[in-house]
Design an enzyme around this catalytic site. Structure first.
Site, PDB file in Angstrom:
ATOM      1  N   ASN A  96      10.948  -8.210  -7.196  1.00 57.44           N
ATOM      2  CA  ASN A  96      11.387  -9.274  -6.304  1.00 57.44           C
ATOM      3  C   ASN A  96      12.583  -8.755  -5.524  1.00 57.44           C
ATOM      4  O   ASN A  96      13.714  -8.735  -6.015  1.00 57.44           O
ATOM      5  CB  ASN A  96      11.775 -10.519  -7.108  1.00 57.44           C
ATOM      6  CG  ASN A  96      10.577 -11.101  -7.814  1.00 57.44           C
ATOM      7  OD1 ASN A  96       9.706 -11.698  -7.178  1.00 57.44           O
ATOM      8  ND2 ASN A  96      10.492 -10.889  -9.122  1.00 57.44           N
ATOM      9  N   GLU A  97      12.268  -8.297  -4.314  1.00 56.46           N
ATOM     10  CA  GLU A  97      13.294  -7.659  -3.492  1.00 56.46           C
ATOM     11  C   GLU A  97      14.205  -8.721  -2.869  1.00 56.46           C
ATOM     12  O   GLU A  97      13.854  -9.915  -2.861  1.00 56.46           O
ATOM     13  CB  GLU A  97      12.613  -6.839  -2.397  1.00 56.46           C
ATOM     14  CG  GLU A  97      11.682  -5.740  -2.914  1.00 56.46           C
ATOM     15  CD  GLU A  97      12.408  -4.563  -3.547  1.00 56.46           C
ATOM     16  OE1 GLU A  97      13.588  -4.716  -3.935  1.00 56.46           O
ATOM     17  OE2 GLU A  97      11.804  -3.490  -3.687  1.00 56.46           O
ATOM     18  N   PRO A  98      15.370  -8.317  -2.332  1.00 59.97           N
ATOM     19  CA  PRO A  98      16.256  -9.285  -1.689  1.00 59.97           C
ATOM     20  C   PRO A  98      15.485 -10.159  -0.695  1.00 59.97           C
ATOM     21  O   PRO A  98      14.662  -9.663   0.068  1.00 59.97           O
ATOM     22  CB  PRO A  98      17.274  -8.391  -0.965  1.00 59.97           C
ATOM     23  CG  PRO A  98      17.324  -7.171  -1.817  1.00 59.97           C
ATOM     24  CD  PRO A  98      15.938  -6.954  -2.333  1.00 59.97           C
TER      25      PRO A  98
END
Ligand code: F6R
Length: 647
Positions: free
Chosen positions: A170-172
């Site tokens: 879950n990337e920024p």
């Protein structure tokens, strides 16, 4: 449970203040101890679930962080009978597209590190499938979520954290409501994970990951972090909740703890600036830290700091305890001033009481340990040259062969040279021609991440040895002062190395006994728990401890200085010896680094920094010089920095 300050609706809960952390954080001295703590919690949960006849549902992570946790769980299974028969696992994520059998898949990783060594039922293992056709992925993700829910949810979720704050993949920017889904990987994540592949272009662009919401639904969450994660850990636990730092959303979980080591804790306010979170002991070192931080923050030279500045920056206590601001300023200024010296081996025939090195004996026998064949020149090239030029007997001990970081193209280029050389001088070149054609055919058919043949590895090692020798010659060292240790822990042909072994220690002790150095320099990358540098350092520390215990006389007069490897520099307040370089010396060092041609341009395993090594070295040395100047000391072109290790 540890006390912590929880900020709700921007109000501080006064009863709980002894840090700025909004998630309970437990700090351990080493990753091994932190992992043992997490393993013990998992083990007791498994046993408790067994006792009440329920399965234990675990959420698992991959990456370098949990490797020591899985090693401990395997040990608990083998030595203490911990059974995984009632355990059901769900892994956080998987690359997409990637076959599960690929060496880099998280499915393979989990089997290699855990599942193959415990009694888990294969039917209870769940890892998102990276090999499905794209149109089936959505259905698969939904089924993954539903299966977790149908089992009553995850009892305990293990997490690592990316340098950008990602959890799972879950990337920024990931939504707090996100569920298991396909995502596209942030470029910084692809670069950070490139070490698992041959190069960045082979890192998949996508992945399947559990969502933030999936993670938040777990009953208990344990996030682990070691080493260089300090900046993101501080932002995550002390900053605001933001989707730009996905891990910060864990502040909203009601049973989440962070398990970190001392290095990953370094940027927490209670560690970095303890005077802001409670009482602290004002040792000279602590005063130096507080005053340099304040000066850099205020953008003022140390000698210009006022009583008002001290009070404004939470240092009123220091004034109460130690007196006038100006006297404290002077004390710190002198500490910084006395750390600068052009005489890293001590100045002959001079009595300088606060000099970082002692004068006698002079000249000294100096031993520079270089983990890879170029760390000596990259990290302390200026000091290396000064030591030699000032008449000391300088030796270099190259610890590893560095052979995995040479491209295949270099091998055939050098073999071509060998064949041509023999032909040119009428030497029978049948054998080298044979080696060349074997190497060509291996390289032409080489699969991703396939380990090189022993011949190719030895040629790659030879290329790096020749470069190291050329550098030593450039500095002026005699051939007999160059030592190649080829430590066995490194020789796996792959990125993952073996742990330090008895053989590594014996080889190192042998060299130390032969040279009997007065001074040792080594790469003190204390915050690099999985990297080669840390193992190299542990080997030296262990060798020194053993030699000291065995009563070797010379060791009582041997000082050890730590330099940082190519990636980082010591904090300004930690530096105990700073060696200046003139602009000409900077250029001379640059040319010394250039000699390592196999490491120029696009080297394998470059890491997340796209600058070349000479650029990193110059930026870093210039930055140290700038910090000293900002603090009000003389402005040098560049400074190399060292910290002393007492043993
Ligand atoms: C792993 C995962 C990632 C890693 C993170 C840290 O399954 O989902 O979030 O936990 O990238 O990686 P390491 O531990 O290699 O620093």
């Amino acid at each position: 449970m540890q006390k912590y300050a929880k900020m709700e609706n921007h109000k501080l809960n006064i009863d709980l203040i002894d840090s700025f952390e909004k998630i309970p954080v437990k700090i351990f001295t080493t990753p091994k101890l932190g992992s043992a703590y997490v393993a013990a919690e998992i083990a007791s949960l498994i046993k408790e679930k067994q006792r009440i006849g329920e399965p234990c549902v675990l959420g698992l992570a991959t990456g370098s962080t949990p490797i020591s946790l899985y090693a401990e769980l395997v040990r608990l299974h083998k030595e203490e009978g911990l059974s995984f028969q009632q355990v059901i696992t769900f892994n956080l994520d998987e690359y997409y597209p990637l076959e599960k059998e690929a060496l880099q898949s998280y499915w393979s990783f989990m089997h290699r590190h855990l599942f193959n060594h415990v009694d888990i039922d294969p039917a209870n293992i769940h890892v998102p499938k990276g090999e499905l056709p794209k149109e089936e992925v959505k259905k698969h993700c939904l089924a993954y979520e539903q299966l977790i829910d149908s089992l009553g949810g995850i009892d305990l979720q293990i997490l690592g954290i990316g340098n950008n704050g990602h959890i799972g993949f879950n990337e920024p920017g990931s939504s707090i409501f996100s569920k298991t889904r396909m995502v596209s990987l942030d470029n910084s994540t692809r670069i950070a994970n490139a070490y698992e592949f041959q190069n960045i272009s082979q890192v998949p662009r996508m992945a399947i990951t559990m969502g933030i919401n999936t993670i938040l639904k777990a009953k208990r969450v344990l996030l682990m972090a070691w080493g260089m994660k300090a900046p993101i850990i501080a932002k995550t636990v002390e900053g605001h909740v933001t989707e730009q730092i996905p891990a910060s959303i864990l502040q909203q979980h009601n049973d989440c703890s962070f398990i970190i080591d001392e290095n990953a804790a370094a940027e927490l306010t209670r560690i970095k600036s303890p005077w802001l979170t409670g009482e602290c002991e004002w040792t000279p070192q602590m005063i130096k830290r507080a005053v340099t931080q304040m000066a850099l923050k205020m953008n003022k030279p140390i000698l210009s700091l006022t009583t008002h500045d001290y009070n404004e920056n939470g240092l009123g206590d220091l004034l109460v305890e130690k007196g006038e601001a100006y006297d404290i300023n002077l004390q710190v200024y002198y500490l910084l001033r006395d750390s600068i010296t052009g005489w890293p081996g001590g100045k002959a025939d001079a009595v300088i009481p606060n000099h970082p090195e002692r004068t006698e004996p002079h000249p000294k026998r100096c031993l520079i340990f270089s983990p890879h064949p170029d760390d000596d020149i990259i990290s302390m090239g200026g000091t290396f040259m000064r030591l030699h030029d000032q008449g000391h007997e300088v030796h270099v001990g190259y610890q590893t062969s560095g052979n995995i970081a040479v491209t295949d193209e270099f091998v055939t280029r050098f073999l071509d040279f060998a064949v041509g050389f023999e032909e040119q001088f009428g030497i029978d070149n049948n054998k080298s021609q044979h080696i060349l054609s074997e190497a060509r055919s291996f390289i032409d058919h080489k699969k991703t991440n396939q380990i090189d043949t022993p011949e190719i590895r030895s040629i790659k090692g030879l290329i790096r040895r020749c470069e190291a020798k050329a550098t030593c010659r450039y500095v002026g060292l005699k051939e007999e002062n160059i030592h190649f240790l080829n430590l066995p822990f490194y020789e796996t042909g792959a990125v993952e190395k073996k742990p330090m072994s008895e053989a590594d220690i014996l080889i190192t002790m042998e060299l130390l006994k032969k040279i009997k150095p007065h001074q040792i320099f080594c790469a003190g990358d204390l915050a690099d728990p999985h990297g080669t540098h840390k193992v190299c350092l542990d080997i030296i520390f262990e060798s020194m401890h053993r030699l000291k215990a065995s009563g070797e006389k010379w060791i009582a007069d041997c000082w050890v200085w730590l330099y940082k490897g190519a990636w980082q520099e010591w904090d300004i307040a930690e530096i105990e010896m700073a060696i200046p370089m003139s602009p000409d010396q900077v250029m001379k060092k640059r040319f010394g680094i250039f000699i390592h041609q196999s490491q120029k341009d696009m080297v394998p395993f470059q890491g997340s920094d796209s600058r070349e090594f000479w650029q990193r070295a110059e930026d870093r040395n210039a930055n140290t010089a700038k910090l000293y100047a900002d603090l009000g000391l003389t402005k040098y072109a560049a400074l190399e920095a060292f910290v002393r290790w007492h043993y």
